[in-house]
Design a protein around this motif. Sequence first.
Motif, mmCIF file in Angstrom:
data_model
loop_
_atom_site.group_PDB
_atom_site.id
_atom_site.type_symbol
_atom_site.label_atom_id
_atom_site.label_comp_id
_atom_site.label_asym_id
_atom_site.label_seq_id
_atom_site.Cartn_x
_atom_site.Cartn_y
_atom_site.Cartn_z
ATOM 1 N N VAL A 100 34.285 36.590 39.282
ATOM 2 C CA VAL A 100 35.611 37.969 39.826
ATOM 3 C C VAL A 100 36.553 37.096 40.505
ATOM 4 N N GLU A 101 36.460 36.198 40.917
ATOM 5 C CA GLU A 101 37.466 35.481 41.850
ATOM 6 C C GLU A 101 38.239 34.617 40.497
ATOM 7 N N LEU A 102 38.117 33.969 39.538
ATOM 8 C CA LEU A 102 38.412 33.440 38.889
ATOM 9 C C LEU A 102 38.914 33.799 37.802
ATOM 10 N N ASP A 103 38.616 34.862 37.790
ATOM 11 C CA ASP A 103 39.671 36.315 36.875
ATOM 12 C C ASP A 103 40.767 36.693 37.519
ATOM 13 N N THR A 104 40.557 37.006 38.769
ATOM 14 C CA THR A 104 41.585 38.207 39.909
ATOM 15 C C THR A 104 42.138 37.245 40.244
ATOM 16 N N GLY A 105 41.843 35.995 40.800
ATOM 17 C CA GLY A 105 42.706 35.863 41.701
ATOM 18 C C GLY A 105 42.475 36.303 42.863
ATOM 19 N N GLN A 106 41.237 37.074 43.360
ATOM 20 C CA GLN A 106 41.195 37.914 44.492
ATOM 21 C C GLN A 106 40.996 36.879 45.512
ATOM 22 N N PRO A 107 40.728 37.071 46.615
ATOM 23 C CA PRO A 107 40.301 35.684 47.904
ATOM 24 C C PRO A 107 38.972 36.191 48.247
ATOM 25 N N ILE A 108 38.219 36.333 47.296
ATOM 26 C CA ILE A 108 37.142 36.580 48.158
ATOM 27 C C ILE A 108 36.331 35.174 48.506
#
Length: 325
Positions: free
Chosen positions: A290-298
């Motif tokens: 998910v982080e790779l696709d969205t850039g969300q800083p999880i």
Amino acid sequence: MTVLILTCEQDVTADMVVAELDGAGVPVVRLDPADLPGKVALSGEYVHGAFRGHLSAAGRLVSTSGLRSVWVRRPGVPAARADESSAWLTEEASQALYGMLHATGARWMNRPDAARRARRKPWQLHVAQLSGLPVPATLITTFPQAARDFAERFPDLVVKPVSGTHPQDPPRAVPTSRIPPDADFTAVAFGPTLLQRRIAKRADIRLTAVGDRLLAARKPAAPDAADIDVRFAPSIGPWQAVEVPARIATAVHAYLRRTELAYGAFDFVEDADGVWWFLECNQSGQFGFVELDTGQPIARTLAQWLAHQEPEPKKRLFGTARTAP
């Protein structure tokens, strides 16, 4: 103060968080309980009302009193790689390691007892309903007639494992599958079977909860795809960051309180009306894809939680609650 990560050697998700902690200058010790005793050693002393404990791994010695947090990511079975492993040694190593860690002032993501309880799918569904999350009609049964009756009430069904994993080394993922209209439910008698009303979805939702922060992502679903399990279905687009409806945010926080989880990876499906239907919560689920696709800083958010450096809620960048659609 040190962050302790309990996980297996090959864990890319843990690698991402370690990189964030290293970048922030936070000391980290990572070990696999499967290496205790052997590559991992421990010692705890209880004298005159005081406890002094130490852990050794990869040439590093850390005092348990210096632990700020413990992340139970995907640890191996204690003593699994011992020269003479046994069920007795596993229990001894488990009691020693986790008992000592519970005697510290560190906070947990997640506490082992809470994590074990939270894995139980029937209890997940019960807690989700109590918390106000929409849950599809579900039956878990070994009675063939009960399965037939359920199928008459809900003709469009899926079947999925109760535990979520297959007892094989390494365990295999068992996909959620659609039940054909003429299904014979006789085999239900040979093992607990989970049947669930299929939700005609227009998207899959992955919501990652880290402490009080919620980061959600949405992935469009292919219409009438043969593979309904998002892990195996052909992709028609990447995951995209999405805001969390206010009522879902409230319910997820209630779920986390009831389960005593600090981290959870929630899977929802979104129907044509925009309703998010709860499927499950994985207390140690992946988030790298998910982080790779969205850039969300999880990974950064998780590292901040482990380091006790969470930003104030008003500074959230993703997953801000909004009014439900």
